[in-house]
Design an enzyme around this catalytic site. Sequence first.
Site, PDB file in Angstrom:
ATOM      1  N   ASP A  96       0.860  -1.175   0.000  1.00 50.18           N
ATOM      2  CA  ASP A  96       0.000   0.000   0.000  1.00 50.18           C
ATOM      3  C   ASP A  96       0.900   1.229   0.000  1.00 50.18           C
ATOM      4  OD1 ASP A  96      -2.174   1.614   0.060  1.00 50.18           O
ATOM      5  OD2 ASP A  96      -2.878   1.023   2.047  1.00 50.18           O
ATOM      6  N   ASP A 270      -8.204  -7.698   0.686  1.00 53.24           N
ATOM      7  CA  ASP A 270      -7.345  -7.702   1.878  1.00 53.24           C
ATOM      8  C   ASP A 270      -8.109  -7.101   3.034  1.00 53.24           C
ATOM      9  OD1 ASP A 270      -5.980  -4.911   2.985  1.00 53.24           O
ATOM     10  OD2 ASP A 270      -6.841  -4.717   0.982  1.00 53.24           O
ATOM     11  N   CYS A 308     -11.173 -28.456   8.444  1.00 51.92           N
ATOM     12  CA  CYS A 308     -10.099 -27.475   8.292  1.00 51.92           C
ATOM     13  C   CYS A 308      -8.769 -28.099   8.713  1.00 51.92           C
ATOM     14  CB  CYS A 308     -10.399 -26.242   9.141  1.00 51.92           C
ATOM     15  SG  CYS A 308      -9.114 -24.967   9.056  1.00 51.92           S
ATOM     16  N   CYS A 310      -5.939 -26.237   9.323  1.00 46.28           N
ATOM     17  CA  CYS A 310      -5.086 -25.129   9.766  1.00 46.28           C
ATOM     18  C   CYS A 310      -4.264 -25.519  10.993  1.00 46.28           C
ATOM     19  CB  CYS A 310      -5.946 -23.909  10.068  1.00 46.28           C
ATOM     20  SG  CYS A 310      -6.875 -24.030  11.623  1.00 46.28           S
ATOM     21  N   CYS A 313      -6.928 -26.456  13.771  1.00 47.38           N
ATOM     22  CA  CYS A 313      -7.831 -27.587  13.553  1.00 47.38           C
ATOM     23  C   CYS A 313      -7.103 -28.862  13.147  1.00 47.38           C
ATOM     24  CB  CYS A 313      -8.857 -27.234  12.478  1.00 47.38           C
ATOM     25  SG  CYS A 313      -9.883 -25.800  12.888  1.00 47.38           S
ATOM     26  N   HIS A 340      -6.217 -20.021  11.675  1.00 45.46           N
ATOM     27  CA  HIS A 340      -7.503 -20.569  11.233  1.00 45.46           C
ATOM     28  C   HIS A 340      -8.286 -19.556  10.408  1.00 45.46           C
ATOM     29  CE1 HIS A 340     -11.368 -22.558  11.174  1.00 45.46           C
ATOM     30  NE2 HIS A 340     -11.883 -21.379  11.514  1.00 45.46           N
TER      31      HIS A 340
END
Length: 386
Positions: A96, A270, A308, A310, A313, A340
């Site tokens: 940015d 984003d 999931c 991740c 998880c 997650h």
Amino acid sequence: MTEPRGPFTFSVDARDGRARAGRMLTPHGAVETPTFMAVGTAATVKALTPEQVRRAGVQVALCNTYHLALRPGVDVIRDLGGLHRFMRWDAPILTDSGGFQVFSLATLAETDADGVTFRNHLDGSKMRLTPERAMEIQEGLGSDVAMVFDECLPYPSDAERVTRSLYERTLPWELRSLAAAPRDGRACFAIGQGGFFPDLREACLRELTRHPFDGFALGGLSVGESFDEFRAMVDLSTALLPEDRPRYVMGVGTPREMLAGVALGIDLYDCVLPTRNGRNGQALTADGPLKLRNAAYARDPRPLEADCACEACGPGFSRAYLRHLFVAEEMLAATLVSSHNLAFLARLMAGARAAVVAGRFAAYAEAALARWPAAAGLPAAPPPAA
């Protein structure tokens, strides 16, 4: 990364209505769209290592020109091999320009026709950003996609203020940014502004699309407006943008807004929401957010989501354990739930891409949103200095 690297390009692989599945090739690899980009403002996605971010399914990191110019300084990062090496992220980076800080740090900023003078929030010293300086910093950082310098206004702003901002600052600043952008294969994205006035949004985008920008972002959204206002501006804007370049809605990261954007042809998103909320005990799931500090989870043996993989998880950490970590103020809590949340949004967008390719995006979005509470939409406002 095995993907051949070269100058920035973009192609559309499939369409389903206005929804698109695309592919960006950057100097640091390929990105399949639509996709969610993780915010790493100060060259780090908060609470996570770069490898954890990659394992969550994130393809692009977003860093901030203003904050990195203040600390540690662009000279430090450039002399140490550039931002990719500095933060150990061997994948695309979008930076940015600092234009958002004109909004989020408004009490510390003095704006004129040439640029913005910030009072450094760290030590009170002055920092000057102009379009040319913003692009010079981004070139020194070595990012793959550099955003133009613009002015993001608060919501609501009246038509007179938006008009003055658009014609006296944003449009001239964006063209100056383009003139100062690196010509070495990296991309320069424009930012469409105009508040919530259709005629000003249209005028802005018609002017910007006359120039050779590599991609187009929509700014000034997710600043407190309603979902209907958000969707109307995205609808109007994407209808005016070229088909052969990527489209990016800045600061958006909730399922309802992201899926609405995909349906209208948006490729990139984003937001600080997944990691900010993850640090504060909120997990994103297909059935809506979970507030893990609630006593209801004190003995809950289930993972956040059964399907999931991740950091939370995959190993089978229970909701009860995660609640315990937050109550005990353990740092691991932020790491696990932030991982997650990023994985959830990455998976949502990967599913959207697959649905576009299969020609069933509308059904995919309908099924996802049927489970996601309508009230869990746009945040009321972004955090002060994100």
